[in-house]
Design a protein around this motif. Sequence first.
Motif, PDB file in Angstrom:
ATOM      1  N   UNK A 111     -44.469  19.675  15.178  1.00 42.05           N
ATOM      2  CA  UNK A 111     -45.101  18.439  15.642  1.00 42.05           C
ATOM      3  C   UNK A 111     -46.460  18.310  14.972  1.00 42.05           C
ATOM      4  N   UNK A 112     -46.631  17.383  14.028  1.00 36.97           N
ATOM      5  CA  UNK A 112     -47.885  17.298  13.281  1.00 36.97           C
ATOM      6  C   UNK A 112     -48.998  16.542  14.007  1.00 36.97           C
ATOM      7  N   UNK A 125     -62.447  30.577   0.880  1.00 36.64           N
ATOM      8  CA  UNK A 125     -62.976  31.354  -0.245  1.00 36.64           C
ATOM      9  C   UNK A 125     -61.870  31.914  -1.132  1.00 36.64           C
ATOM     10  N   UNK A 126     -60.657  32.043  -0.615  1.00 41.65           N
ATOM     11  CA  UNK A 126     -59.526  32.539  -1.407  1.00 41.65           C
ATOM     12  C   UNK A 126     -58.481  31.435  -1.554  1.00 41.65           C
ATOM     13  N   UNK A 127     -57.816  31.410  -2.715  1.00 38.37           N
ATOM     14  CA  UNK A 127     -56.903  30.312  -3.033  1.00 38.37           C
ATOM     15  C   UNK A 127     -55.739  30.188  -2.064  1.00 38.37           C
ATOM     16  N   UNK A 128     -55.216  31.315  -1.577  1.00 40.75           N
ATOM     17  CA  UNK A 128     -54.026  31.266  -0.720  1.00 40.75           C
ATOM     18  C   UNK A 128     -54.315  30.494   0.559  1.00 40.75           C
ATOM     19  N   UNK A 129     -55.366  30.882   1.267  1.00 39.21           N
ATOM     20  CA  UNK A 129     -55.700  30.195   2.512  1.00 39.21           C
ATOM     21  C   UNK A 129     -56.177  28.767   2.255  1.00 39.21           C
ATOM     22  N   UNK A 130     -56.843  28.552   1.125  1.00 37.73           N
ATOM     23  CA  UNK A 130     -57.260  27.195   0.786  1.00 37.73           C
ATOM     24  C   UNK A 130     -56.051  26.280   0.604  1.00 37.73           C
ATOM     25  N   UNK A 131     -54.977  26.793  -0.002  1.00 42.45           N
ATOM     26  CA  UNK A 131     -53.750  25.997  -0.155  1.00 42.45           C
ATOM     27  C   UNK A 131     -53.113  25.722   1.193  1.00 42.45           C
ATOM     28  N   UNK A 132     -53.158  26.700   2.091  1.00 44.46           N
ATOM     29  CA  UNK A 132     -52.602  26.493   3.432  1.00 44.46           C
ATOM     30  C   UNK A 132     -53.351  25.387   4.161  1.00 44.46           C
ATOM     31  N   UNK A 133     -54.672  25.357   3.995  1.00 45.58           N
ATOM     32  CA  UNK A 133     -55.464  24.279   4.597  1.00 45.58           C
ATOM     33  C   UNK A 133     -55.063  22.935   4.010  1.00 45.58           C
ATOM     34  N   UNK A 134     -54.879  22.875   2.705  1.00 49.60           N
ATOM     35  CA  UNK A 134     -54.463  21.621   2.064  1.00 49.60           C
ATOM     36  C   UNK A 134     -53.146  21.120   2.651  1.00 49.60           C
ATOM     37  N   UNK A 135     -52.213  22.041   2.874  1.00 49.27           N
ATOM     38  CA  UNK A 135     -50.916  21.680   3.457  1.00 49.27           C
ATOM     39  C   UNK A 135     -51.113  21.033   4.820  1.00 49.27           C
ATOM     40  N   UNK A 136     -51.964  21.632   5.643  1.00 46.71           N
ATOM     41  CA  UNK A 136     -52.196  21.084   6.981  1.00 46.71           C
ATOM     42  C   UNK A 136     -52.880  19.720   6.913  1.00 46.71           C
TER      43      UNK A 136
END
Length: 299
Positions: A111-112, A125-136
Amino acid sequence: MKVLAFGEILWDVIDGHEHLGGAPFNFAAHSAQCGNESYIVSRLGTDPRGVRAFQQFKTHRVNPRFVQWDEGHATGTVDVTLTNGQPDYIIHENVAYDFIDPHHVLTFLNDPRVDVFYFGSLVQRKDVSARALDVLLESLKARYIFYDVNLRKHCFTEGIIRKSLDACNVFKLNNEELPVISKMLMGEDLPMEKFIESLMVEHPKIKTVIVTAADKGCYVFEKSKPMTHVAGVPVKVADAVGAGDAFSAAFMHMLGRYGDALRAAQVANKVGAFVASKHGPIPMYSPDITALLNGSDVV
């Protein structure tokens, strides 16, 4: 309200004692104390600290549904030194919350729709978590997207701040962060009102900006309205860890409930002051504070 925070869960090590924290977790826990349905997207190590952190979710009434587990990285820790109640931090890198899995986020996000989505700078600060934020940010349908800049030494860049400002509609910073960001984005240390005016022109999604100033209270800027100063609440500071996060949670709780930024700031000042007067980042609220968050004028 439904509140979703994104970012770090970690242990603040203060004078040899460990306190569960991290600004996003503190925000989620304080949001729950305000009476909201509270979640966090984060990642813990499978080490004893991760297990202990997870066990405290129930205590703080934060739903752990979106928490990931990491066998290869330790749970986050921060060494905190207090000087006159004000914290200084040594933040350890390459820990579990630096590797929030974007695919896992999508899998569990059935449910978004949320009322408030919170994020900060450190977790980017790290690309992996930054991409996860972008997804959200691409997937969520949030009434309020709240960016609490929370600058931490060596853990932010101009790119992180600009991208975050483009995404949010409510922005919070403190009076020590303001000149740093002004110099970074505008090339000079602008007066507060001129800086915020320029910021809101450059980032038109932003409708509300709050600048906190510890015991001096806070300053509220709303689009097409003059700046308003909201007086602080004098208290004897035990430690200031978590006080800003309590302010943020209370502000968004009241803004979401009543749509009145000035009333939200008045209440948030009182909640932040209460937390600063206690030890640890997430003390239990007094009955007067709870009544205030429920719409009473007791405090």
